[in-house]
Design a protein around this motif. Structure first.
Motif, short mmCIF file in Angstrom:
data_model
loop_
_atom_site.label_atom_id
_atom_site.label_comp_id
_atom_site.label_asym_id
_atom_site.label_seq_id
_atom_site.Cartn_x
_atom_site.Cartn_y
_atom_site.Cartn_z
N VAL A 120 27.08 -26.32 -20.62
CA VAL A 120 25.70 -25.88 -20.37
C VAL A 120 24.71 -26.82 -21.04
O VAL A 120 23.75 -27.31 -20.41
CB VAL A 120 25.49 -24.44 -20.86
CG1 VAL A 120 24.00 -24.07 -20.78
CG2 VAL A 120 26.31 -23.46 -20.04
N LEU A 123 24.86 -30.40 -19.55
CA LEU A 123 24.29 -30.39 -18.20
C LEU A 123 22.77 -30.42 -18.28
O LEU A 123 22.11 -31.16 -17.52
CB LEU A 123 24.75 -29.14 -17.43
CG LEU A 123 24.06 -28.88 -16.09
CD1 LEU A 123 24.32 -30.03 -15.11
CD2 LEU A 123 24.53 -27.56 -15.48
N HIS A 170 28.55 -17.76 -16.03
CA HIS A 170 28.07 -19.04 -15.51
C HIS A 170 29.14 -20.12 -15.49
O HIS A 170 29.00 -21.10 -14.75
CB HIS A 170 26.89 -19.53 -16.35
CG HIS A 170 25.62 -18.79 -16.08
ND1 HIS A 170 24.73 -19.15 -15.09
CD2 HIS A 170 25.09 -17.68 -16.65
CE1 HIS A 170 23.72 -18.32 -15.06
NE2 HIS A 170 23.91 -17.41 -16.01
N ILE A 177 26.81 -22.00 -12.77
CA ILE A 177 26.79 -23.46 -12.66
C ILE A 177 27.73 -23.95 -11.56
O ILE A 177 27.41 -24.89 -10.81
CB ILE A 177 27.13 -24.10 -14.02
CG1 ILE A 177 25.97 -23.89 -15.00
CG2 ILE A 177 27.44 -25.58 -13.87
CD1 ILE A 177 26.25 -24.36 -16.41
N TYR A 178 28.89 -23.33 -11.47
CA TYR A 178 29.87 -23.74 -10.47
C TYR A 178 29.75 -22.91 -9.19
O TYR A 178 30.72 -22.71 -8.45
CB TYR A 178 31.29 -23.62 -11.04
CG TYR A 178 31.52 -24.47 -12.27
CD1 TYR A 178 31.26 -25.83 -12.25
CD2 TYR A 178 31.98 -23.91 -13.46
CE1 TYR A 178 31.45 -26.62 -13.37
CE2 TYR A 178 32.18 -24.69 -14.59
CZ TYR A 178 31.91 -26.05 -14.54
OH TYR A 178 32.09 -26.82 -15.66
N GLY A 413 23.67 -28.21 -10.09
CA GLY A 413 24.34 -27.51 -11.17
C GLY A 413 23.36 -26.71 -12.01
O GLY A 413 23.61 -25.55 -12.36
N THR A 414 22.22 -27.30 -12.33
CA THR A 414 21.20 -26.60 -13.10
C THR A 414 20.54 -25.50 -12.27
O THR A 414 20.22 -24.42 -12.81
CB THR A 414 20.13 -27.59 -13.60
OG1 THR A 414 20.79 -28.64 -14.32
CG2 THR A 414 19.14 -26.92 -14.51
N ILE A 417 22.24 -22.27 -12.56
CA ILE A 417 21.88 -21.40 -13.69
C ILE A 417 20.82 -20.40 -13.25
O ILE A 417 20.92 -19.20 -13.54
CB ILE A 417 21.37 -22.26 -14.88
CG1 ILE A 417 22.50 -23.12 -15.43
CG2 ILE A 417 20.80 -21.36 -15.97
CD1 ILE A 417 22.06 -24.07 -16.54
#
Length: 634
Positions: A120, A123, A170, A177-178, A413-414, A417
């Protein structure tokens, strides 16, 4: 001092060599996964993201080499520690036993939590380096809301989750994220970015630019119109409005300036045209594939319904370019290559585009279609002696494809979140209720608020990330007011594009301003004016049947006619001319007629169209009369 500088250069060269090898390896890995699909989502997505993060820390150092040698070496040491931490944490996540569901009841171990936190934090740091600080701030705000939501006022409060619950949601699931945004970026988007890289290194990009100049160069304002056509051809493939601006603008902007366009006008034209590439089939940038994932609608259907709006957008941009050329009294280029000559040399570059369009319309897997496109462009290039590419050029394409994908995968990816927090806390429903209350339940108001939100988000987010964030928050408001699911997503997708051309932060316009050597703000103002289609066409999507649905052909044709009328009316009222200068009363009538085309009554629509046609006809007569008078005087 020289010894330290030499050491810095040596380290930089070695790091860039390692980064190039890692980038090439990533492209090979992505193609292998796309063909075999051997790795499951909980394994493939962490591997992809870790590879991306490692490349970011290799290629974008914490401290630039221009700083002192000590600072640079210290920064590189920290980058290396980050790479080691990413590798360890990703290995731990990939080897996590998802079959043992006891972690759902007993929680994660300390090492599990540490691995998740490392990913996290790093990233977010990679996002800062590739995308900017604004997106990091947005993601952190959402995370803080998830943690401290229980102490907020009741109308915006959430349960309040522990660090362990957030990491579990997450990292150790496919929700954060994934989740879906990264899945799209790691799959189909990466492959099509690679396809775009192969198009560039093979010389196909130059072919499309040359063809555009052959088609439009001889007409009034030729280089500007060629810029629009070239951007339509290349924009959707490049995957980035900024990349398209830099690629085509390097040629078109100097030629526009030489013809007589002001520097800010040349920059604005290129930015507006390049941004339009993101809504042009067959590829349409990363956001369209995310839309297919979010809506569950096949990409082939999204492609089909996007053709007419995209053509209307570029028609709108060409109209503004033409009016601008008329105002400046510009003519076309004196010498242009014949289109037959250009096609003779590069017709084979059209075959890969025809192939991927056909396969996408036949609903084949987009990932396999992208791989087929990569193979097709290489085969097509090898078929002609003058376009054959060498092994080093092929390897360069693999490297460029991976590097171009860095900001897309990091941003997705962000964005995961944000999507994850919305799903975990339920804030999306609260935002929808707030939007409905603020707008009074009127579609006009909701569209205006979404447009403002899109511009604000676009100041710090890439287009794809802005669309992802906005769609999960705003689409429910549109559907509640009767807008169809696909139309609602298309509206948000189009409005999200405005960030590239809207002051005060217009990334594509700023990139074009650097080439044109002009004020970025002046370029942004010109780009916003030229990109009116990004506001006009979503309005028609909401208030008419511009999104084609099976069995609604008549309504669709009517919507196209009304949209063309609206584009002409708005352009004439803003620019003050059509074929020649318009008097003030005609501009006012055109503006009023534009509003009449949005009415839900077809009789009012027809009346508005008649007024627009009459003004256009009278303007044509005046232009012809003035032209005859000039001939007589001469």
């Amino acid at each position: 001092m020289n010894t330290k500088n030499n050491m810095c250069r040596l380290i930089t060269d070695k790091v860039l060599l390692i980064a190039a090898f890692a980038a090439i390896s990533l492209s090979v890995f992505q193609i292998w996964q796309g063909i075999t699909a051997d790795l499951s989502a909980p394994v493939f997505r962490p591997i992809h993201l870790s590879w991306i993060l490692i490349l970011v820390f290799f290629t974008l150092p914490l401290i630039k080499s221009q700083q002192s040698s000590f600072q640079y070496l210290f920064g590189r040491s920290l980058d290396l520690l980050c790479i080691i931490a990413i590798t360890w944490a990703s290995y731990h996540i990939v080897s996590f036993d998802y079959g043992d569901i006891s972690f759902l009841m007993d929680g994660l171990t300390t090492l599990d939590q540490l691995s998740g936190l490392i990913i996290v934090v790093l990233l977010l740091e990679a996002t800062r380096r590739t995308v900017g600080l604004v997106m990091v701030v947005i993601a952190v705000m959402f995370l803080l809301y998830a943690i401290f939501g229980d102490i907020l006022p009741s109308n915006v409060a959430s349960k309040g989750f522990s660090i362990e619950e957030i990491v579990r949601f997450h990292i150790y699931s496919t929700n954060g994220i994934y989740g879906a945004p990264l899945a799209i970026a790691a799959g189909v988007v990466f492959i099509f970015v690679l396809f775009g890289a192969f198009l560039q290194v093979s010389g196909a990009g130059k072919f499309f630019i040359d063809a555009s100049f052959s088609i439009a160069g001889k007409y009034r304002g030729g280089p500007a119109k060629a810029s629009v056509i070239a951007s339509a051809a290349l924009g959707s493939i490049s995957g980035s409005a900024i990349a398209n601006t830099v690629t085509t603008g390097a040629l078109t902007i100097p030629m526009m300036k030489k013809l007589g366009y002001k520097p800010e006008q040349a920059a604005g034209i290129e930015a507006a045209a390049s941004t339009g590439g993101q809504i042009m089939p067959p590829v349409m940038g990363a956001g369209a594939f995310v839309m297919a994932q979010f809506t569950g609608i096949p990409y082939s259907e999204i492609l089909l319904v996007s053709i007419a709006p995209a053509i209307l957008y570029f028609g709108c941009t060409l109209l503004y370019v033409h009016l601008m050329a008329c105002k400046l009294g510009l003519k076309g280029m004196e010498i242009t290559e014949k289109i037959s000559v250009v096609l003779k040399n590069g017709w084979h570059f059209l075959l890969p585009l025809l192939l991927i369009t056909s396969l996408l319309l036949m609903s084949y897997s987009p990932i396999l279609v992208g791989i087929a496109g990569c193979v097709a462009i290489l085969v097509a290039a090898m078929c002609r002696k003058h376009s054959r590419i060498s092994i080093p050029v092929f390897i360069q394409g693999l490297k460029e494809g991976a590097l171009l994908a860095l900001p897309i995968s990091v941003a997705c990816g962000t964005a995961g979140i944000v999507v994850g927090v919305v799903g975990q806390t339920g804030i999306g429903l609260q935002f929808t209720q707030f939007l409905m209350a603020l707008s009074g339940g009127y579609l006009w108001s909701v569209l205006g608020l979404i447009a403002v939100a899109a511009m604000i988000l676009g100041m710090g987010l890439p287009v794809t990330a802005a669309y992802i964030v906005l769609s999960i928050m705003a689409v429910p408001s549109l559907t509640e007011l009767g807008v169809g699911l696909l139309a609602a997503h298309m509206i948000v997708f189009w409005l999200s594009q405005t960030s590239n051309v809207t002051p005060p932060i217009a990334l594509a316009a700023f990139a074009a301003a650097g080439i044109a050597n002009c004020s970025p703000m002046k370029a942004a103002v010109q780009a916003f004016k030229l990109a009116q289609g990004f506001l006009i066409i979503p309005i028609m999507m909401a208030f008419s049947g511009l999104i084609w649905m099976e069995g609604e052909n008549t309504e669709f044709v009517i919507s196209i006619v009304l949209t063309i009328g609206l584009i002409i009316a708005v352009a004439g009222s803003i620019e003050g001319r059509l074929l020649t200068v318009l008097p003030l009363y005609s501009r006012v009538l055109l503006l009023l007629s534009a509003f009449s085309l949005l009415a839900p009554n077809h009789f009012i629509n027809i009346a508005g169209l008649i007024i627009i046609l009459m003004i256009t006809f009278v303007n044509y007569k005046h232009s012809k009369a003035s032209g005859d008078q000039q001939v007589q005087k001469s």
